[in-house]
Design a protein around this motif. Structure first.
Motif, PDB file in Angstrom:
ATOM      1  N   ASP A 107       9.391  55.528  -4.289  1.00  0.00           N
ATOM      2  CA  ASP A 107       8.150  56.228  -4.576  1.00  0.00           C
ATOM      3  C   ASP A 107       7.013  55.214  -4.728  1.00  0.00           C
ATOM      4  OD1 ASP A 107       8.266  55.241  -7.340  1.00  0.00           O
ATOM      5  OD2 ASP A 107       9.857  56.720  -7.597  1.00  0.00           O
ATOM      6  N   PRO A 108       5.762  55.678  -4.774  1.00  0.00           N
ATOM      7  CA  PRO A 108       4.623  54.750  -4.845  1.00  0.00           C
ATOM      8  C   PRO A 108       4.674  53.797  -6.030  1.00  0.00           C
ATOM      9  CG  PRO A 108       3.856  56.929  -4.209  1.00  0.00           C
ATOM     10  CD  PRO A 108       5.304  57.073  -4.556  1.00  0.00           C
ATOM     11  N   ALA A 109       5.084  54.279  -7.214  1.00  0.00           N
ATOM     12  CA  ALA A 109       5.138  53.403  -8.385  1.00  0.00           C
ATOM     13  C   ALA A 109       6.160  52.291  -8.183  1.00  0.00           C
ATOM     14  CB  ALA A 109       5.483  54.216  -9.627  1.00  0.00           C
ATOM     15  N   THR A 110       7.281  52.615  -7.545  1.00  0.00           N
ATOM     16  CA  THR A 110       8.310  51.601  -7.291  1.00  0.00           C
ATOM     17  C   THR A 110       7.822  50.592  -6.257  1.00  0.00           C
ATOM     18  OG1 THR A 110      10.051  53.213  -7.798  1.00  0.00           O
ATOM     19  CG2 THR A 110      10.697  51.237  -6.569  1.00  0.00           C
ATOM     20  N   GLU A 111       7.144  51.080  -5.219  1.00  0.00           N
ATOM     21  CA  GLU A 111       6.597  50.164  -4.217  1.00  0.00           C
ATOM     22  C   GLU A 111       5.617  49.180  -4.839  1.00  0.00           C
ATOM     23  OE1 GLU A 111       6.190  51.194   0.111  1.00  0.00           O
ATOM     24  OE2 GLU A 111       5.658  53.128  -0.771  1.00  0.00           O
TER      25      GLU A 111
END
Length: 355
Positions: A101-105
């Protein structure tokens, strides 16, 4: 894998810096890569077209560099990749979705974004082997070899860059020539500072460099082998998850020994005393033999001994099988992950095996 006797047991000199493997200083030069003994991979001066890495491939490279191993880097959304994402998310206080997800990226880019691939020059020292092209399957024939080395340069390159020969062929082409001084596209697992660990009769310094594993790693206060998740987790003194590695552990014939154990010691580049009587799937009529060290040893490049007789944590000659096959009761990791764990633990480190 049940273990007979591995010698000698060389004690660990543990480091405690952050586990990212970026080397300090300037990258090696092409001239350095051409040195007869060099293991340093310089950037290639080539007109080869850029190769756009897909998101999963990019994430696998970053996870590996940050200590949350996806196993082999192959661009596939397999169980080891999902487990690595979950471990990384746990360590960073993110939702453990197992998805990119964006936060992980964003979290994966901490410390600055690096390309997922490099075009490198294959160094002369790395290319010269020695290799064992006709690697025998039978232990009795393996015992005749002076070392259980890689079959060829492509296999050695795959381990150095934490992938498989098949992936390297896909990143380059079946017609790409592989040899000293030639350009080659690889996952961006960087060179590490040249390991220097004092007396080195078993050649461990060179093994670390050939696997792209930094000698200094964060110190483990405990390790947890979790059967349900299929991973080995490393915790620091604050009980924070700091690293995670996919593992093969046990079988119905030789189940994982659940309980709390301790690390007794670490044997680097060990001999392996092969006793068929201890393996349910090997005929007792086979002869017991001693196998010399090497990455294609049944225990890979390292044996981490437990205070549970005949059990330990070790490497493998078949990294693509991690998490996809059974073991003879022991905890099996890729060679590069096993080497990293070996640099994290010391005698007395608790090893908790749980369901």
């Amino acid at each position: 894998m049940k273990f007979i006797t591995i010698i000698p047991c060389l004690l660990l000199v543990a480091g405690c810096n952050a586990p990212d493997q970026d080397r300090s200083g300037e990258p090696p030069t092409t001239a350095e890569a051409a040195d007869a003994d060099s293991l340093r991979f310089a950037d290639a001066d080539t007109d080869a077209a850029p190769f756009a890495a897909p998101p999963v491939f990019r994430a696998q490279v970053r996870l590996d560099r940050l200590g949350f191993s996806p196993g082999v880097i192959d661009g596939k959304e397999g169980e080891s990749y999902v487990a690595a994402l979950r471990g990384f998310q746990n360590a960073r206080g993110l939702e453990e979705s197992g998805e990119l997800d964006p936060a992980t990226e964003r979290a994966l880019q901490e410390g600055g974004e690096a390309p997922a691939m490099r075009m490198v020059v294959i160094p002369a020292g790395f290319a010269k082997g020695p290799f064992v092209p006709a690697f025998p399957k039978d232990a009795a024939d393996q015992a005749k070899l002076p070392a259980l080395g890689y079959r060829n340069l492509t296999e050695a390159l795959a381990e150095r860059f934490h992938t498989t020969p098949e992936v390297l062929v896909a990143l380059n082409s079946p017609s790409t020539l592989v040899g000293a001084g030639r350009p080659f596209r690889v996952p961006n697992i960087p060179d590490v500072d040249v390991p220097v660990m004092g007396e080195d009769p078993r050649g461990w310094n060179g093994t670390l460099e050939r696997l792209g594993v930094a000698p200094k790693q964060i110190a483990a206060a405990k390790i947890v082998v979790d059967k349900s998740e299929g991973v080995l987790k490393v915790y620091d003194e604050a009980d924070k998850l700091v690293a995670q590695f996919p593992a093969t552990m046990g079988s119905r014939h030789d189940p994982l020994p659940i309980g709390t154990w301790k690390i007794k010691g670490v044997s680097r580049n060990p001999d392996f005393h092969y006793n068929p009587e201890l393996f349910w799937d090997v005929s007792d009529s086979k002869e017991a033999v001693v196998l010399q060290p090497g990455p294609n040893s049944p225990v890979g490049v390292v044996w981490i001994d437990l205070n549970k007789p005949h059990y330990g944590i070790h490497g493998t000659s078949e990294p693509h099988t991690i998490g996809r096959a059974e073991s003879h009761g022991c905890v099996r990791l890729t060679n590069w992950d096993a080497a990293r764990v070996a640099q994290m633990v010391k005698p007395g480190t608790p090893a908790i095996f749980q369901n």
